[in-house]
Scaffold this motif. Sequence first.
Motif, PDB file in Angstrom:
ATOM      1  N   VAL A  10      -9.287 -63.096  23.724  1.00  0.00           N
ATOM      2  CA  VAL A  10      -9.498 -63.715  24.688  1.00  0.00           C
ATOM      3  C   VAL A  10     -11.124 -63.592  25.246  1.00  0.00           C
ATOM      4  O   VAL A  10     -11.830 -64.660  25.694  1.00  0.00           O
ATOM      5  N   SER A  13     -13.469 -65.811  23.600  1.00  0.00           N
ATOM      6  CA  SER A  13     -13.543 -67.170  23.990  1.00  0.00           C
ATOM      7  C   SER A  13     -14.375 -67.250  25.336  1.00  0.00           C
ATOM      8  O   SER A  13     -15.203 -68.251  25.554  1.00  0.00           O
ATOM      9  N   ALA A  17     -17.565 -69.438  26.459  1.00  0.00           N
ATOM     10  CA  ALA A  17     -17.650 -70.008  27.910  1.00  0.00           C
ATOM     11  C   ALA A  17     -19.004 -69.573  28.792  1.00  0.00           C
ATOM     12  O   ALA A  17     -19.668 -70.591  29.510  1.00  0.00           O
ATOM     13  N   CYS A  22     -17.709 -73.424  25.813  1.00  0.00           N
ATOM     14  CA  CYS A  22     -16.194 -73.610  25.941  1.00  0.00           C
ATOM     15  C   CYS A  22     -15.691 -73.998  26.989  1.00  0.00           C
ATOM     16  O   CYS A  22     -16.147 -73.364  28.200  1.00  0.00           O
ATOM     17  N   LYS A  24     -12.144 -74.604  27.650  1.00  0.00           N
ATOM     18  CA  LYS A  24     -10.685 -74.211  27.817  1.00  0.00           C
ATOM     19  C   LYS A  24     -10.161 -73.404  26.756  1.00  0.00           C
ATOM     20  O   LYS A  24     -10.471 -73.262  25.613  1.00  0.00           O
ATOM     21  N   VAL A  25      -9.468 -72.346  27.282  1.00  0.00           N
ATOM     22  CA  VAL A  25      -8.906 -71.173  26.595  1.00  0.00           C
ATOM     23  C   VAL A  25      -7.321 -71.448  26.552  1.00  0.00           C
ATOM     24  O   VAL A  25      -6.880 -71.480  27.992  1.00  0.00           O
ATOM     25  N   HIS A  26      -6.724 -71.222  25.518  1.00  0.00           N
ATOM     26  CA  HIS A  26      -4.907 -71.328  25.378  1.00  0.00           C
ATOM     27  C   HIS A  26      -4.518 -70.326  24.874  1.00  0.00           C
ATOM     28  O   HIS A  26      -4.671 -70.044  23.804  1.00  0.00           O
ATOM     29  N   ASP A  39      -9.476 -71.678  21.428  1.00  0.00           N
ATOM     30  CA  ASP A  39     -10.442 -72.405  22.511  1.00  0.00           C
ATOM     31  C   ASP A  39     -11.360 -73.503  21.789  1.00  0.00           C
ATOM     32  O   ASP A  39     -11.087 -73.686  20.726  1.00  0.00           O
ATOM     33  N   ASP A  40     -12.028 -73.940  22.725  1.00  0.00           N
ATOM     34  CA  ASP A  40     -12.724 -75.332  22.153  1.00  0.00           C
ATOM     35  C   ASP A  40     -14.437 -74.975  22.084  1.00  0.00           C
ATOM     36  O   ASP A  40     -15.140 -75.874  22.543  1.00  0.00           O
ATOM     37  N   GLY A 131     -14.136 -75.421  17.516  1.00  0.00           N
ATOM     38  CA  GLY A 131     -13.106 -74.502  18.195  1.00  0.00           C
ATOM     39  C   GLY A 131     -12.545 -73.465  17.322  1.00  0.00           C
ATOM     40  O   GLY A 131     -12.759 -73.603  16.120  1.00  0.00           O
ATOM     41  N   VAL A 167     -13.801 -72.868  34.028  1.00  0.00           N
ATOM     42  CA  VAL A 167     -13.003 -72.297  32.764  1.00  0.00           C
ATOM     43  C   VAL A 167     -11.388 -72.606  33.087  1.00  0.00           C
ATOM     44  O   VAL A 167     -11.015 -72.216  34.031  1.00  0.00           O
ATOM     45  N   ILE A 169      -7.890 -71.954  31.831  1.00  0.00           N
ATOM     46  CA  ILE A 169      -7.049 -71.071  31.132  1.00  0.00           C
ATOM     47  C   ILE A 169      -5.701 -71.515  31.143  1.00  0.00           C
ATOM     48  O   ILE A 169      -4.927 -71.557  32.015  1.00  0.00           O
TER      49      ILE A 169
END
Length: 348
Positions: A10, A13, A17, A22, A24-26, A39-40, A131, A167, A169
């Motif tokens: 993470v 990512s 950001a 970036c 968004k982090v999923h 991530d994007d 991403g 950001v 998450i």
Amino acid sequence: GLHHLVVEAVDNSIDEALAGYCTKVHVKIHIDNSISVVDDGRGIPVEKHPKFKNKTALEVVMTMLHAGGKFDNDSYKVSGGLHGVGISCVNALSEWLEVEVKRDGQVHFMTFKRGVPAGPIEVRGKAKTTGTTVTFKPDAEIFEELVYNASTLLSRLRELAFLNKNVKIVFEDERTDAEPVVMQYKGGIGEFVEYLNENKEALSRKPICLEAEKDRVQVEVAMQYTTLYNESISSFANNINTHEGGTHLSGFKMALTKAINDYAKRNNLLKKADTQISGDDVREGLTAIISVRIPNPQFEGQTKMKLGNSEVQGIVNSLVYEGLQTHFEENPTMANRIVNKSLEAARV
């Protein structure tokens, strides 16, 4: 260690950001306790590495120590990674790891087994976005416990969402029927303080939020007093929770003590008996978050528990002192409340 693998993935990512790429982090726990971090950001570079001609940059990042993006100084001005070992360690400690990179209009894919490439990098179709997706399964030969605890991960992810305002998450646990948790805080660490003080009685409606930059060091402070007696101060450097404090925390404490004492003297709030309010007294009932971003953080010890950059103490001290002086002058009622609470603590 098991949970730290996720944090390392993470953090990469989040570094994207911080660099502004970036949003968004999923993070997803799958049924078999494997983990995906999506991530994007810009995607890990996939072209041939300039130093290791026969390897792609992706393979170098995933398999070699000290090869992270922070070492060329162009990719990241600020990053949580220090040694460039994070994701290659995650790879080495995983039974298998897959990485999918969307970059330059293509989807690139590579698989590893216990840190070793299981095949060459492949192109698997076209991509309209960019991403990185890293999916890994921790190695049963290394970790005794392989079951992830959702609340442990959630609390660290929530911390990162507060520290990096805007950001988004998302945390999802496929092992349960629970809805994905979406965390995005436009108020940043100010909202963090409100969240920590949720069930406490605060002395002010809103936290005091200060933000400034000096010599490439960015400083953010949010603080709010409550009617309680214990202090709760958390400090962060480049998103890393410095549990043992360090130079940024001592700079903050000095500034706070001086600002409150100076305000009390200027407004004749100190009687003869109270010559000076001590640091412990001014922190009674205080909830505060100090977050600094530094180009080259130096920590004492490998675990990054304590920040050691000496120049940070002076920078935080002067920025917080000036910020508080202004805030107190503009909000005298609140300043008086704080001074009175500190005086009461001193008398006790």
